[in-house]
Design a protein around this motif. Structure first.
Motif, PDB file in Angstrom:
ATOM      1  N   ALA A  49       0.844  -1.190   0.000  1.00 18.26           N
ATOM      2  CA  ALA A  49       0.000   0.000   0.000  1.00 18.26           C
ATOM      3  C   ALA A  49       0.882   1.243   0.000  1.00 18.26           C
ATOM      4  O   ALA A  49       2.020   1.216   0.476  1.00 18.26           O
ATOM      5  N   ALA A  50       0.371   2.370  -0.536  1.00 19.40           N
ATOM      6  CA  ALA A  50       1.173   3.593  -0.642  1.00 19.40           C
ATOM      7  C   ALA A  50       0.289   4.817  -0.502  1.00 19.40           C
ATOM      8  O   ALA A  50      -0.861   4.836  -0.971  1.00 19.40           O
ATOM      9  N   TRP A  51       0.827   5.853   0.145  1.00 25.72           N
ATOM     10  CA  TRP A  51       0.122   7.127   0.245  1.00 25.72           C
ATOM     11  C   TRP A  51       0.074   7.786  -1.125  1.00 25.72           C
ATOM     12  O   TRP A  51       1.026   7.716  -1.895  1.00 25.72           O
ATOM     13  N   THR A  52      -1.029   8.476  -1.417  1.00 28.15           N
ATOM     14  CA  THR A  52      -1.159   9.187  -2.689  1.00 28.15           C
ATOM     15  C   THR A  52      -1.362  10.682  -2.518  1.00 28.15           C
ATOM     16  O   THR A  52      -1.336  11.428  -3.495  1.00 28.15           O
ATOM     17  N   SER A  53      -1.581  11.158  -1.282  1.00 28.09           N
ATOM     18  CA  SER A  53      -1.704  12.592  -1.035  1.00 28.09           C
ATOM     19  C   SER A  53      -1.485  12.851   0.442  1.00 28.09           C
ATOM     20  O   SER A  53      -1.479  11.926   1.268  1.00 28.09           O
ATOM     21  N   ASN A  54      -1.332  14.131   0.791  1.00 29.07           N
ATOM     22  CA  ASN A  54      -1.122  14.522   2.177  1.00 29.07           C
ATOM     23  C   ASN A  54      -2.439  14.674   2.925  1.00 29.07           C
ATOM     24  O   ASN A  54      -2.465  15.122   4.058  1.00 29.07           O
ATOM     25  N   THR A  55      -3.565  14.254   2.309  1.00 30.96           N
ATOM     26  CA  THR A  55      -4.885  14.396   2.942  1.00 30.96           C
ATOM     27  C   THR A  55      -5.022  13.609   4.249  1.00 30.96           C
ATOM     28  O   THR A  55      -5.545  14.180   5.233  1.00 30.96           O
ATOM     29  N   PRO A  56      -4.653  12.306   4.380  1.00 32.66           N
ATOM     30  CA  PRO A  56      -4.000  11.487   3.355  1.00 32.66           C
ATOM     31  C   PRO A  56      -4.997  10.562   2.636  1.00 32.66           C
ATOM     32  O   PRO A  56      -6.022  10.183   3.195  1.00 32.66           O
ATOM     33  N   THR A  57      -4.662  10.216   1.409  1.00 30.61           N
ATOM     34  CA  THR A  57      -5.332   9.140   0.681  1.00 30.61           C
ATOM     35  C   THR A  57      -4.286   8.091   0.345  1.00 30.61           C
ATOM     36  O   THR A  57      -3.082   8.370   0.391  1.00 30.61           O
ATOM     37  N   TRP A  58      -4.756   6.895  -0.035  1.00 32.13           N
ATOM     38  CA  TRP A  58      -3.787   5.829  -0.264  1.00 32.13           C
ATOM     39  C   TRP A  58      -4.362   4.768  -1.186  1.00 32.13           C
ATOM     40  O   TRP A  58      -5.562   4.689  -1.400  1.00 32.13           O
ATOM     41  N   THR A  59      -3.444   3.979  -1.767  1.00 38.20           N
ATOM     42  CA  THR A  59      -3.824   2.854  -2.614  1.00 38.20           C
ATOM     43  C   THR A  59      -3.583   1.552  -1.859  1.00 38.20           C
ATOM     44  O   THR A  59      -2.712   1.469  -1.000  1.00 38.20           O
ATOM     45  N   LYS A  60      -4.328   0.527  -2.209  1.00 38.58           N
ATOM     46  CA  LYS A  60      -4.269  -0.739  -1.496  1.00 38.58           C
ATOM     47  C   LYS A  60      -3.066  -1.578  -1.913  1.00 38.58           C
ATOM     48  O   LYS A  60      -2.513  -1.407  -2.994  1.00 38.58           O
TER      49      LYS A  60
END
Length: 500
Positions: A49-60
Motif C-alpha cells: 500500500a502507498a500514500w497518494t496525497s497529504n490528505t492522506p489518501t492511499w492505494t491498497k
C-alpha cells in the motif's frame, strides 16, 4: 533542461576558476551497474500500500504484480571548488535509475533523472578549529559503528552543522539545525499561515579515550501540522514516507491529523564502543524518543530502542560478529497513541547489511525487504570479510526478527482504514512483513561477495533469502495465503562498482 542547467553551472564554475588563482578543482565519484533478480517483493510478489496525497489518501496493497528483473545504474560526481585549506564548496550530482527509464531510455529523451544530492559551503572559522558546513549535505545521527547506519536519520538534508573540538583528542561538539520539510516554501496556499515545516535541532558530544568511546546526543524537533509527511520518497526497497515512522496510528483516526498547529518531538541517547579488550570489541546504543505529548492522547508517540553488538577482529581470514536488539511496540489500543520510537529515513542494520533491513547494501536499489526494526526484537550473526582467495571476499549474515506489536492495535487500524473490512490487509502505516505483531517472525539470510578486478574496479554479487510467518486474523486471507504460496523471497544482484 535540468541536466543542461546543472552542467552549465559546473562549466561556468570551471571557466571562472582561472580568474581565481588560488582555486583548486577536485573531482571524485563512483559508478555502479548491476542487474537484480528479485522474486517475492513484500513476501507476496505484489505491491505494498502507498500514500497518494497529504490528505492522506492511499492505494491498497496487492493490486500490482512485480517484475522480477531490473538493471540499475548509478553515476555520482562530486566536485570540490577549494579556495584554500579553510574554504571549499562542493557540488554533487547523480543519476540513479533503471535501464529503459528516463536517462537510460533508448535515444535518451530530455526527461532526465539527474539530481543534485550534495551542495554545501564548508569553511573553518578564522583563528580556530571550528568547522562550519551549510547546505545540502550527508547527515547521520550517532549509532555504534558495528551497525550499518543510524536508526533515527541517515540521508542527505539541508542543514547548518558546526563541529568544534572542546578538549583536543578527548571531547568534541557537533551541533546543527536541519530543515527536513518545508511543503509550501515561500507562500502558503491561503492568506492564513500554515505550519508546514519540520525542523530538527541537534547536539552530540563524542568522548574518546583509550579503549572507550561514548557519544551522548540529543535532538529537538518542531513539527508542523500540515508538513508533507505523507509524500513518498524513494528507498532502497521501494518507497516510504515520514508519516509511518514519525506519526502515531491515532492521527489517521477521525479527527485526523493533529489538534495543535505544531508539536514538539525529542530524542536522547548514547552510543558506546569498547575496544579495551581488543581483539574483542563491544558496541551498544540506548535511545528514547517521543513527540506530540501535548496534543490529543491518540496523537502521542514515544518509545525505546536498544541494540548490542560484539565482534572478534583477531583473525585475518574472517571477523565473526553477533547482534541483538529490542524496541518497544504498540499496545492493544490506538486511542492512547503509539508506543514505538519515532524515527525517519533509517539505514540501520546488523553489520555490513542484512537482507531484512534497509541499510548496508552496496548494490542498493531493490536490495532488501525494508523491515522496520522499531517495535521488534531480534538476533543476528555475521561472518564478515571472509577471504580464502586473494582479492575475493565474502560476508554471510543470518538474522531472526520477532514482532513486539499487539495484533489488536494493528487489526483495529486495518479495520478502520478498510472501511469496516476486518481483513482489509496492509495499509501504508502498517504493512504486512514490514511491521510485525507479537505472533509473527521472519528469517533472513544473505551472502555478499566481492572480487577486485583492479584497485578501483570490483565485481560484486549480493544474494538474499527471507521467509516470514504472518497472522491471517490481522492481514486477511488473501495476503497471508499469497505469502505462503510464494514460499519465501529470493534476490540475486550482480554487477560492477567503480570509484575514482
Amino acid at each position: 533542461m535540468r541536466l543542461k542547467a546543472v552542467f552549465a553551472f559546473v562549466l561556468a564554475m570551471l571557466v571562472a576558476c582561472p580568474a581565481l588563482a588560488a582555486t583548486e578543482v577536485k573531482f571524485v565519484g563512483d559508478a555502479r551497474v548491476y542487474g537484480v533478480f528479485f522474486s517475492g517483493h513484500n513476501f507476496t510478489g505484489w505491491n505494498d500500500a502507498a500514500w497518494t496525497s497529504n490528505t492522506p489518501t492511499w492505494t491498497k496493497a496487492g493490486t500490482k504484480t512485480e517484475d522480477t528483473f531490473e538493471v540499475w545504474q548509478r553515476l555520482r560526481v562530486r566536485t570540490d571548488f577549494v579556495a584554500n585549506e579553510a574554504v571549499k564548496f562542493r557540488l554533487g550530482i547523480k543519476i540513479d535509475n533503471t535501464w529503459g527509464t528516463g536517462t537510460y531510455t533508448a535515444a535518451n529523451p530530455d526527461a532526465t533523472g539527474i539530481l543534485v544530492y550534495q551542495a554545501f559551503l564548508q569553511f573553518m572559522w578564522p583563528g580556530c578549529n571550528v568547522e562550519v558546513t551549510a547546505g545540502l549535505q550527508d547527515l547521520s545521527f550517532p549509532q555504534a559503528a558495528i551497525f550499518s547506519g543510524s536508526l533515527l536519520f541517515d540521508d542527505t538534508a539541508a542543514a547548518l552543522t558546526i563541529r568544534a573540538p572542546l578538549i583536543p583528542d578527548l571531547l568534541s561538539l557537533n551541533a546543527g539545525f536541519a530543515r527536513m520539510i518545508d511543503t509550501n516554501r515561500t507562500y502558503d496556499t491561503t492568506t492564513s499561515q500554515v505550519d508546514d515545516e519540520l525542523d530538527w535541532y541537534f547536539l552530540t558530544l563524542p568522548v574518546t579515550t583509550s579503549g572507550f568511546k561514548v557519544t551522548p546526543w540529543g535532538i529537538v524537533a518542531v513539527a508542523g501540522k500540515n508538513a508533507g509527511y505523507y509524500t513518498a520518497y524513494a528507498s532502497t526497497f521501494a518507497q516510504a514516507s515520514v508519516a509511518e515512522d514519525l506519526l502515531s496510528a491515532g492521527t489517521l483516526i477521525a479527527p485526523t491529523k493533529w489538534k495543535n498547529s505544531q508539536n514538539a518531538y525529542f530524542w536522547g541517547g548514547g552510543s558506546f564502543e569498547v575496544s579495551a579488550l581488543d581483539p574483542v570489541k563491544f558496541y551498544a546504543d540506548v535511545m528514547y524518543g517521543g513527540g506530540a505529548f501535548n496534543d490529543l492522547k491518540k496523537s502521542k508517540r514515544g518509545g525505546w530502542f536498544i541494540d548490542f553488538g560484539t565482534e572478534f577482529t583477531g583473525w585475518d581470514l574472517l571477523t565473526p560478529q553477533f547482534f541483538a536488539w529490542w524496541g518497544t511496540g504498540e499496545d492493544a489500543s490506538t486511542a492512547n497513541g503509539s508506543e514505538r520510537m519515532p524515527h525517519s529515513r533509517p539505514a540501520w542494520g546488523p553489520g555490513g547489511g542484512s537482507f531484512l533491513f534497509d541499510g548496508g547494501q552496496v548494490l542498493a536499489r531493490n536490495s532488501n525487504m525494508g523491515v522496520d526494526p522499531v517495535g521488534t526484537y531480534g538476533l543476528a550473526a555475521s561472518l564478515k570479510n571472509m577471504s580464502f582467495v586473494e582479492k575475493l571476499s565474502h560476508t554471510l549474515t543470518f538474522a531472526y526478527i520477532h514482532g513486539n506489536n499487539s495484533p489488536k492495535a494493528i487489526r483495529a487500524l486495518n479495520y478502520y482504514l478498510g472501511s469496516g473490512d476486518l481483513y482489509a490487509g496492509s495499509n501504508p502505516y502498517f504493512c504486512m512483513g514490514r511491521d510485525l505483531t507479537s505472533n509473527e517472525h521472519e528469517f533472513g539470510l544473505n551472502l555478499d561477495s566481492e572480487y577486485a578486478l583492479y584497485e578501483n574496479l570490483k565485481i560484486r554479487m549480493e544474494t538474499g533469502w527471507a521467509k516470514g510467518q504472518f497472522q491471517e486474523s490481522v492481514w486477511g486471507h488473501r495476503l497471508v495465503h499469497k505469502a505462503e504460496e510464494q514460499g519465501g523471497t529470493w534476490k540475486l544482484a550482480l554487477g560492477f562498482t567503480y570509484k575514482y
